[in-house]
Structure formats: C-alpha cells, structure tokens
Design an enzyme around this catalytic site. Structure first.
Site, PDB file in Angstrom:
ATOM      1  N   CYS A   1       0.857  -1.189   0.000  1.00 25.98           N
ATOM      2  CA  CYS A   1       0.000   0.000   0.000  1.00 25.98           C
ATOM      3  C   CYS A   1       0.898   1.245   0.000  1.00 25.98           C
ATOM      4  O   CYS A   1       1.749   1.389  -0.873  1.00 25.98           O
ATOM      5  CB  CYS A   1      -0.943  -0.139   1.202  1.00 25.98           C
TER       6      CYS A   1
ATOM      7  N   ASP B   1      -8.176  -3.362  -8.179  1.00 30.04           N
ATOM      8  CA  ASP B   1      -7.779  -2.319  -7.236  1.00 30.04           C
ATOM      9  C   ASP B   1      -8.360  -0.969  -7.675  1.00 30.04           C
ATOM     10  O   ASP B   1      -7.916  -0.404  -8.672  1.00 30.04           O
ATOM     11  CB  ASP B   1      -6.251  -2.254  -7.183  1.00 30.04           C
TER      12      ASP B   1
ATOM     13  N   HIS C   1      -7.152  -4.330  -3.970  1.00 38.11           N
ATOM     14  CA  HIS C   1      -6.130  -3.666  -3.167  1.00 38.11           C
ATOM     15  C   HIS C   1      -6.038  -4.360  -1.811  1.00 38.11           C
ATOM     16  O   HIS C   1      -7.048  -4.737  -1.228  1.00 38.11           O
ATOM     17  CB  HIS C   1      -6.510  -2.189  -2.975  1.00 38.11           C
TER      18      HIS C   1
END
Length: 229
Positions: free
Chosen positions: A122, A171, A198
């Site tokens: 991330c 994502d 994600h």
C-alpha cells in the site's frame, strides 16, 4: 520472534523498528514497509514470515515523525486515521521519512552482514518504489499495490536496483490502465497483475485473496533469493 529496537536517522531523529531475526545466520536482510496502519500485528507477522525464511527483517515505524505508537486496524475509522497520518508524513520537508528508511536499510546491512532487499504494501509500496529509485544500499525492491506508484511523478523516477511489482486488477485505488502505462514506461521492472483487490496480501482485510497472496509471495521469495541471497 521479533522485538522493537530504536534506530537513528542521519538527522539525529530516533524512531522504533520491529526486528525479526532468523533462527540461524541470516542469508540476507529485508526491510518491510508498513501500510497506512502502522507497524501493526499484520506487518509484524509479515516480518516474522521473512525471518522464518532465513532473513533478518526490519520494519521501521514510518509514522513516527508525525505520531508515535500508531497501531491501527482496518475499519473505516482506522482507514481515515491512517490516511491522515500518511498525508502528514508526505507533507514533511524532504527527505522526510526516506531518511528513516535509509537508517533501517543501513541497520539491516550492518546487523546481517549481507545484502538488503525491501518490500512494502500500500503506502509502503510507494515508499519501496521511491527507496529503489533514491536510496543507497539496496539489492532489490518489491512494492505491493503501491498507491501512487503509477502516477506521472513516480513513473518518471528510475530504479537503481531490480524491482518486482505486484498489482491487483480490481484495485480501485490504482487503475489498470495506469499499471499498463507503468509497465510500458519501465520494461526493466517485473510487473505481475493478480485477479484481486487492493490489499490482497493482508489476511486481516476483507480484500484478502489467499491464492494471489501465495503466488505473489512465491515470486517475491524467488526474486529475493536471486538478488539478495
């Protein structure tokens, strides 16, 4: 398996890092960069996992310059709190948190006596990409779904070490067309896209995808075995 130690940046700033040590002599070292949720139980378990694979793992607290002791979960409230902290860190004057990541790399190299790789998830994926392009002492870098990596400013960077990048095709933070553009701009980077969302590597999130996480880890470990040891 691990414990927190204090590290010091070039500017004298002291911050904690979670260190997980392998059972025997490390075959290399891996710096593990957190998401926007702090060096929480998930990131510590990731570091422990690399230690179990024979690496010295170092996970620096990349929020410490703006708020110490952050350990968030994955609720909407946690997400908002983490995003605010990430924004605050991104607004620090240069080099900002990159100085702390450099200190973690330096410590990892010194304690292990071996090559150092870096992996991040991330926001940590974005910092991993920046580290690969700007910091010293790395042998390889693996950003997982690095939010921002496919933006124009980041695509313009050039990595100094081999990079393996993981993305999820579902994502919503990182559009697939931007991933394709990143691939085209960086043929030297090994890019893999998974049928996942994600955060697919985090088993504490609803977006966890066991199959994608397993395959990405296998590729990551092979990449580190090749470039780090």
């Amino acid at each position: 398996m691990g414990q927190f130690i204090d590290l010091k940046s070039a500017d004298g700033f002291s911050f904690p890092a979670y260190v997980a040590r392998p059972a025997g002599t490390p075959k290399g070292a891996i710096v593990v960069l957190q998401e926007i949720f702090g060096v929480n139980s998930h990131i510590r378990s990731v570091a422990d996992g690399y230690a179990a694979q024979g690496y010295l793992a170092v996970a620096p607290s990349t929020f410490h310059r703006v708020k110490p002791g952050v350990e968030l979960g994955y609720s909407n409230e946690d997400m908002q709190a983490g995003f605010a902290l990430k924004t605050a860190v991104e607004e620090l004057p240069a080099p900002g948190v990159l100085a702390d990541i450099q200190a973690a790399i330096d410590h990892a190299a010194k304690e292990s006596g071996k090559k150092v790789g870096i992996v991040g998830y991330c926001w940590g994926g974005l910092l991993t990409w920046r580290s690969a392009c700007t910091l010293n002492g790395l042998a390889a870098a693996v950003p997982y779904y690095g939010g921002g990596v496919t933006t124009e400013a980041e695509v313009a960077r050039t990595p100094k070490v081999p990079v393996l990048a993981h993305f999820g095709e579902r994502d919503h933070w990182i559009p697939l067309d931007s991933v394709e553009a990143f691939k085209k701009a960086h043929p030297e980077v090994e890019v893999h896209v998974y049928a996942a969302d994600h955060g697919f590597n985090c088993d504490q999130r609803g977006s966890y995808d066991a199959a994608a996480a397993k395959l990405a880890l296998e590729r990551t470990l092979a990449f580190f075995a090749k470039h780090v040891g």
